[in-house]
Design a protein around this motif. Structure first.
Motif, PDB file in Angstrom:
ATOM      1  N   ASP A 285      -5.699  -3.928   8.911  1.00 23.95           N
ATOM      2  CA  ASP A 285      -5.847  -5.493   8.895  1.00 23.95           C
ATOM      3  C   ASP A 285      -5.011  -6.173   9.999  1.00 23.95           C
ATOM      4  O   ASP A 285      -4.853  -7.485   9.965  1.00 23.95           O
ATOM      5  CB  ASP A 285      -5.514  -6.030   7.453  1.00 23.95           C
ATOM      6  CG  ASP A 285      -6.324  -5.376   6.342  1.00 23.95           C
ATOM      7  OD1 ASP A 285      -7.699  -5.152   6.646  1.00 23.95           O
ATOM      8  OD2 ASP A 285      -5.811  -5.182   5.459  1.00 23.95           O
ATOM      9  N   ASN A 319      -0.976 -10.336  14.314  1.00 21.93           N
ATOM     10  CA  ASN A 319      -0.741 -10.918  13.122  1.00 21.93           C
ATOM     11  C   ASN A 319      -1.713 -10.136  12.112  1.00 21.93           C
ATOM     12  O   ASN A 319      -2.731  -9.412  12.467  1.00 21.93           O
ATOM     13  CB  ASN A 319      -1.256 -12.322  12.940  1.00 21.93           C
ATOM     14  CG  ASN A 319      -2.644 -12.515  13.276  1.00 21.93           C
ATOM     15  OD1 ASN A 319      -3.331 -12.538  12.198  1.00 21.93           O
ATOM     16  ND2 ASN A 319      -3.154 -12.848  14.521  1.00 21.93           N
ATOM     17  N   ARG A 320      -1.312 -10.161  10.748  1.00 20.36           N
ATOM     18  CA  ARG A 320      -1.719  -9.841   9.945  1.00 20.36           C
ATOM     19  C   ARG A 320      -1.858 -10.570   8.521  1.00 20.36           C
ATOM     20  O   ARG A 320      -0.683 -10.989   8.088  1.00 20.36           O
ATOM     21  CB  ARG A 320      -1.282  -8.341   9.342  1.00 20.36           C
ATOM     22  CG  ARG A 320      -2.189  -7.570   8.039  1.00 20.36           C
ATOM     23  CD  ARG A 320      -1.412  -6.245   7.790  1.00 20.36           C
ATOM     24  NE  ARG A 320      -0.248  -6.387   7.126  1.00 20.36           N
ATOM     25  CZ  ARG A 320       0.435  -5.251   6.828  1.00 20.36           C
ATOM     26  NH1 ARG A 320      -0.126  -4.111   6.650  1.00 20.36           N
ATOM     27  NH2 ARG A 320       1.571  -5.333   5.908  1.00 20.36           N
ATOM     28  N   THR A 321      -3.062 -10.770   7.878  1.00 20.63           N
ATOM     29  CA  THR A 321      -3.006 -11.664   6.665  1.00 20.63           C
ATOM     30  C   THR A 321      -3.621 -11.183   5.770  1.00 20.63           C
ATOM     31  O   THR A 321      -4.692 -10.333   5.747  1.00 20.63           O
ATOM     32  CB  THR A 321      -3.786 -12.963   7.152  1.00 20.63           C
ATOM     33  OG1 THR A 321      -3.596 -13.708   8.448  1.00 20.63           O
ATOM     34  CG2 THR A 321      -3.917 -13.938   5.822  1.00 20.63           C
ATOM     35  N   LYS A 322      -2.709 -10.930   4.549  1.00 19.96           N
ATOM     36  CA  LYS A 322      -3.392 -10.520   3.433  1.00 19.96           C
ATOM     37  C   LYS A 322      -3.250 -11.548   2.177  1.00 19.96           C
ATOM     38  O   LYS A 322      -2.753 -12.509   2.424  1.00 19.96           O
ATOM     39  CB  LYS A 322      -2.445  -9.062   3.234  1.00 19.96           C
ATOM     40  CG  LYS A 322      -2.374  -7.937   4.009  1.00 19.96           C
ATOM     41  CD  LYS A 322      -1.989  -6.816   3.748  1.00 19.96           C
ATOM     42  CE  LYS A 322      -3.171  -6.149   3.004  1.00 19.96           C
ATOM     43  NZ  LYS A 322      -2.838  -4.740   2.688  1.00 19.96           N
ATOM     44  N   SER A 325       0.891 -12.067   1.683  1.00 24.46           N
ATOM     45  CA  SER A 325       1.667 -11.666   2.682  1.00 24.46           C
ATOM     46  C   SER A 325       0.971 -12.435   4.083  1.00 24.46           C
ATOM     47  O   SER A 325      -0.203 -12.110   4.084  1.00 24.46           O
ATOM     48  CB  SER A 325       2.203 -10.206   2.744  1.00 24.46           C
ATOM     49  OG  SER A 325       1.193  -9.389   3.059  1.00 24.46           O
ATOM     50  N   TYR A 326       1.742 -12.665   4.937  1.00 17.53           N
ATOM     51  CA  TYR A 326       1.556 -12.986   6.433  1.00 17.53           C
ATOM     52  C   TYR A 326       2.421 -12.500   7.243  1.00 17.53           C
ATOM     53  O   TYR A 326       3.726 -12.852   7.128  1.00 17.53           O
ATOM     54  CB  TYR A 326       1.284 -14.241   6.415  1.00 17.53           C
ATOM     55  CG  TYR A 326       1.137 -15.003   7.545  1.00 17.53           C
ATOM     56  CD1 TYR A 326      -0.153 -14.384   8.391  1.00 17.53           C
ATOM     57  CD2 TYR A 326       2.023 -15.467   8.667  1.00 17.53           C
ATOM     58  CE1 TYR A 326      -0.392 -14.984   9.887  1.00 17.53           C
ATOM     59  CE2 TYR A 326       1.740 -15.899   9.932  1.00 17.53           C
ATOM     60  CZ  TYR A 326       0.637 -15.560  10.584  1.00 17.53           C
ATOM     61  OH  TYR A 326       0.357 -15.853  11.866  1.00 17.53           O
ATOM     62  N   SER A 327       2.216 -11.644   8.305  1.00 15.25           N
ATOM     63  CA  SER A 327       3.080 -11.367   9.593  1.00 15.25           C
ATOM     64  C   SER A 327       2.487 -11.666  10.786  1.00 15.25           C
ATOM     65  O   SER A 327       1.232 -11.686  11.006  1.00 15.25           O
ATOM     66  CB  SER A 327       3.238  -9.920   9.212  1.00 15.25           C
ATOM     67  OG  SER A 327       3.788  -9.420   8.144  1.00 15.25           O
ATOM     68  N   SER A 328       3.337 -12.018  11.586  1.00 15.93           N
ATOM     69  CA  SER A 328       2.887 -12.411  13.036  1.00 15.93           C
ATOM     70  C   SER A 328       3.895 -12.255  14.019  1.00 15.93           C
ATOM     71  O   SER A 328       5.425 -12.230  13.775  1.00 15.93           O
ATOM     72  CB  SER A 328       2.387 -13.921  13.153  1.00 15.93           C
ATOM     73  OG  SER A 328       3.721 -14.756  13.145  1.00 15.93           O
ATOM     74  N   HIS A 355       7.653 -13.536   9.059  1.00 18.25           N
ATOM     75  CA  HIS A 355       7.181 -12.712   7.979  1.00 18.25           C
ATOM     76  C   HIS A 355       7.173 -13.476   6.846  1.00 18.25           C
ATOM     77  O   HIS A 355       8.211 -13.970   6.607  1.00 18.25           O
ATOM     78  CB  HIS A 355       7.451 -11.380   7.899  1.00 18.25           C
ATOM     79  CG  HIS A 355       7.159 -10.473   6.419  1.00 18.25           C
ATOM     80  ND1 HIS A 355       5.975  -9.981   6.692  1.00 18.25           N
ATOM     81  CD2 HIS A 355       7.809 -10.378   5.412  1.00 18.25           C
ATOM     82  CE1 HIS A 355       5.582  -9.372   5.532  1.00 18.25           C
ATOM     83  NE2 HIS A 355       6.852  -9.564   4.773  1.00 18.25           N
ATOM     84  N   GLU A 356       6.066 -13.816   5.891  1.00 19.13           N
ATOM     85  CA  GLU A 356       6.174 -14.387   4.567  1.00 19.13           C
ATOM     86  C   GLU A 356       5.523 -13.487   3.641  1.00 19.13           C
ATOM     87  O   GLU A 356       4.176 -12.858   3.928  1.00 19.13           O
ATOM     88  CB  GLU A 356       5.834 -15.963   4.867  1.00 19.13           C
ATOM     89  CG  GLU A 356       5.853 -16.344   3.592  1.00 19.13           C
ATOM     90  CD  GLU A 356       5.425 -17.992   3.794  1.00 19.13           C
ATOM     91  OE1 GLU A 356       5.737 -18.936   2.882  1.00 19.13           O
ATOM     92  OE2 GLU A 356       4.979 -18.467   4.927  1.00 19.13           O
ATOM     93  N   GLU A 357       6.167 -13.308   2.261  1.00 21.35           N
ATOM     94  CA  GLU A 357       5.656 -12.714   1.214  1.00 21.35           C
ATOM     95  C   GLU A 357       5.745 -13.565  -0.073  1.00 21.35           C
ATOM     96  O   GLU A 357       6.701 -14.203   0.042  1.00 21.35           O
ATOM     97  CB  GLU A 357       6.267 -11.408   1.155  1.00 21.35           C
ATOM     98  CG  GLU A 357       5.355 -10.236   0.700  1.00 21.35           C
ATOM     99  CD  GLU A 357       5.681  -8.860   0.881  1.00 21.35           C
ATOM    100  OE1 GLU A 357       5.296  -8.015   0.187  1.00 21.35           O
ATOM    101  OE2 GLU A 357       6.431  -8.765   1.872  1.00 21.35           O
TER     102      GLU A 357
END
Length: 714
Positions: A285, A319-322, A325-328, A355-357
């Protein structure tokens, strides 16, 4: 006589050659009358329909000769192939598989757009159609005897149905049956082809900067997934080559636009620019994206009308958005084109990682969030002091690391009161290099908490309108003190209804609002029974501490913020208004912006207004007031006009203005535009540009707007 499918007609499926069955499938014949003429001839008369594969023939009489394996067809004849090709003829002879044929007085209609009329048409191998003494047009032909607006006359035209190309021999372009120019050979795509190599519609341009010239784009199809458009631009003051490259991949795509030029503006200098972008979907993702913006000189983009940007941004990002969670991660490079701004002294290279979770703990309820951020910006200058006198250390480089843990939960009481509790703690670490006025490192621990209360109330009036009034209040507290670090990121602060209830209004975590604060206001919305919708927001923030990093025009300076007023209005007539304003404690306006549009079937108009008070902290020594207008009006079925203007209200003079005139029907489109840039600076001068583009419609898949089609008097 009753129409039927007789046993003799069914027998046609058996007598057709096996090759025809392999090529197009079994044939079927339906007619009012079907009979045998001798032992080898089958005759069908009266409303005859013959079908083979995706080919359908309608005629008055079809005679099948089994010995010769041919069909003799008497018209009027209508042949439909695959829903995109229609052939009309007076008579025809063809083989039983409909692969080879000779048609007299034939007319071919391609995708209901392009018409080809010929004395004779030969069908070859089910792929090629050869038309002799042909007239080609996409204009509507009326029965009053008047010639079409334009047509191409040719000695022979070959239509390749596989390659979807039209080849002309001895082509002559006529306007109202008057010869304009002659081409011994010409190739055009048929309207069902989306991408084909060849020349595109040219355009004439004239400007005070570049002189008078012509653009002749050439489109090169480099397979199913990539293409290149090369556009020579030759003018009296410039020699330019423009290009656009596009490529699609299984998981993404890229595109590049650029140009290289020599002109009289900078004699002896090669001028060029390159813009590119791309996006890809990777495993797990992860999304990869990039954009590139580069130019060899500061005015090239504006001189040629490629872009009005005064700062170029190149970025590479992941970036990855789930769901939770979000990471960039991003690496960004800036280059300024502004006069007087030294690129070595501004943050040019920037790195960001975030990064945020979030979690939903059952014991606490609500939502728990954990976030981290790493930011670093780098200046190319090595100076540790302010040598250019702009108040900013020339070579200062800053790295910061932020971590935050927060928890929030919502409740709704039986009486409709909504409550939200928020608490959290943040840790900030800063490292500063090449600044003799600041320490090399600093850190701070920031606790925070807030309680927000809302009480939405609704009422439906007798006329059917629905009202919702929602007063709100928030009690907030942020502890700690801002460390002595540089303000490189939060120099421009926006205050609007989107961040009204935030605990900090700085755009970056390099600084935070501190102390106790009270936010209060009211939201109101109305939904009317006939399509009238409106909203209104009023709000203000009262704070314990005054934050000096807020500029005077930000709306947040002092212990009491400005009063925020924002609203929207939508009417069923197509009218839409949006506005936002800030008023200080004396109810004097400090900032305002508004946008209004009115869209109707025949016209559309839009206007924007911006007013900003003078603010030295934002490098604005005078009041800025600007009005922008844009409009389109369709005078008639074929004529439309456009106009746009940008007006500097403070200076009481126009900044930009432009008008355009367009004529379009089903077969031609003419665009004429005139624009003027009035502003001037040390590196820019006022310029006027005129452009003319004439396009023949019908040879592409996009010319399908039936509202422009001409009406025949008969």
């Amino acid at each position: 006589m009753k129409r039927f499918l007789s046993p003799l007609a069914l027998a046609l499926c058996l007598v057709l050659p096996v090759a025809a069955e392999e090529a197009a499938g079994p044939a079927m014949l339906v007619a009012d009358s079907v009979y045998l003429d001798g032992k080898t001839r089958l005759v069908a008369e009266g409303r005859v329909e013959a079908l083979s594969g995706d080919t359908r023939i309608m005629a008055q009489k079809i005679t099948y000769d089994r010995t010769a394996g041919t069909l003799a067809i008497e018209g009027p004849i209508r042949i439909e192939e695959g829903g995109s090709i229609t052939v009309l003829a007076s008579s025809a002879e063809m083989d039983a598989g409909f692969q080879n044929a000779v048609l007299k007085s034939a007319r071919v209609v391609l995708d209901q757009q392009v018409q080809l009329a010929a004395y004779q048409m030969n069908r070859v191998n089910g792929r090629y159609s050869q038309l002799y003494k042909t007239a080609v047009t996409s204009c509507r032909i009326c029965n009053d005897g008047t010639p079409p607006l334009w047509q191409i006359r040719a000695r022979r035209v070959i239509h390749d149905q596989v390659e979807k190309q039209l080849y002309f021999e001895g082509a002559q372009l006529r306007v109202k049956d008057v010869p304009i120019f002659y081409l011994p050979y010409l190739r055009l795509p048929d309207p069902t082809l989306k991408r084909a190599s060849g020349f595109m519609i040219p355009s004439l341009n004239s400007s005070t900067t570049l002189g008078t010239g012509i653009r002749i784009p050439f489109f090169l199809r480099m397979g199913d997934h990539r293409d290149l458009t090369i556009t020579p631009y030759l003018s009296t003051k410039a020699r330019t080559l423009e290009f656009t490259y596009r490529q699609a991949y299984k998981r993404g795509d890229i595109s590049f636009d650029g140009a290289i030029s020599r002109d009289d503006e900078l004699p002896g200098t090669t001028r060029a620019y390159l813009f590119g972008e791309g996006a890809f979907s990777l495993a797990h993702d992860i999304q990869l994206s990039f954009n590139i913006e580069a130019t060899r000189d500061d005015t090239f983009l504006v001189d040629y009308g490629y872009s009005s940007k005064d700062r170029l941004e190149s970025e590479f990002a992941l970036n990855r958005t789930k769901r939770d969670s979000y990471s960039s991660a991003a690496l960004i490079h800036y280059r300024s084109l502004r006069f007087g701004e030294i690129n070595a002294n501004i943050p040019s290279l920037i790195a960001d990682m975030t990064h945020e979770e979030r979690f939903f703990p059952r014991a606490l309820g609500g939502e728990l969030r954990i976030g981290t951020e790493l930011h670093s910006h780098y200046r190319y200058s090595d100076a540790g002091t302010d040598t250019d006198g702009d108040g900013i250390v020339d070579g200062r480089d800053v790295t910061r690391l932020n971590a935050e843990l927060s928890w929030q939960r919502n409740w709704t009481t039986a009486h409709g009161l909504q409550a939200k509790v928020f608490s959290g703690v943040a840790a900030d670490q800063f490292y500063t290099a090449q600044d003799t006025l600041l320490s090399a490192s600093a850190n701070e621990i920031t606790p925070m908490a807030a309680l927000a209360l809302r009480w939405p109330m609704q009422k439906t009036m007798q006329n059917g309108s629905h009202h919702i009034v929602e007063p709100f209040v928030q009690f907030g507290w942020v502890g700690g003190e801002n460390p002595d670090v540089a303000n490189d990121e939060s120099t421009r602060v926006e205050f609007d209804e989107g961040n009204l209830l935030d605990l900090t209004h700085f755009p970056s975590n390099d600084r935070r609002e501190r102390g106790r604060m009270l936010t209060y206001g009211v939201n109101w919305s109305r939904t009317g029974p006939q399509g009238w919708d409106s909203t209104l927001t009023l709000g203000q923030i009262l704070r314990q501490k005054n934050h000096v990093d807020f500029s005077a025009s930000s709306g947040l300076a002092g212990t009491n913020s400005d009063v925020l007023v924002a609203g929207q209005l939508r009417a069923p007539s197509g009218l839409a208004l949006t506005g936002r304003a800030l008023f200080d404690t004396d109810l004097d306006l400090t900032k305002a912006e508004a946008r209004g549009t009115w869209q109707q079937k025949r016209f559309g108009v839009g206007a924007s207004y911006v007013w900003l008070d003078a603010d030295a902290d934002e490098d604005r020594n005078d009041i800025v007031a600007e009005l922008s207008l844009d409009s389109l009006y369709r005078f008639s079925r074929h004529w439309a006009g456009t106009a746009n203007m940008r007006y500097d209200v403070t200076a009481d003079e126009a900044a930009e203005a432009g008008i355009g005139l367009q004529y379009q029907n089903e077969c031609v489109k003419v665009d004429l535009s005139l624009s003027r840039r009035f502003t001037s600076s040390t590196i820019l001068s006022p310029a006027t540009e005129m452009s003319l583009t004439v396009g023949l419609l019908g040879f592409n898949a996009s010319s399908r707007d039936k509202s422009y089609t001409r009406q025949c008097k008969d």
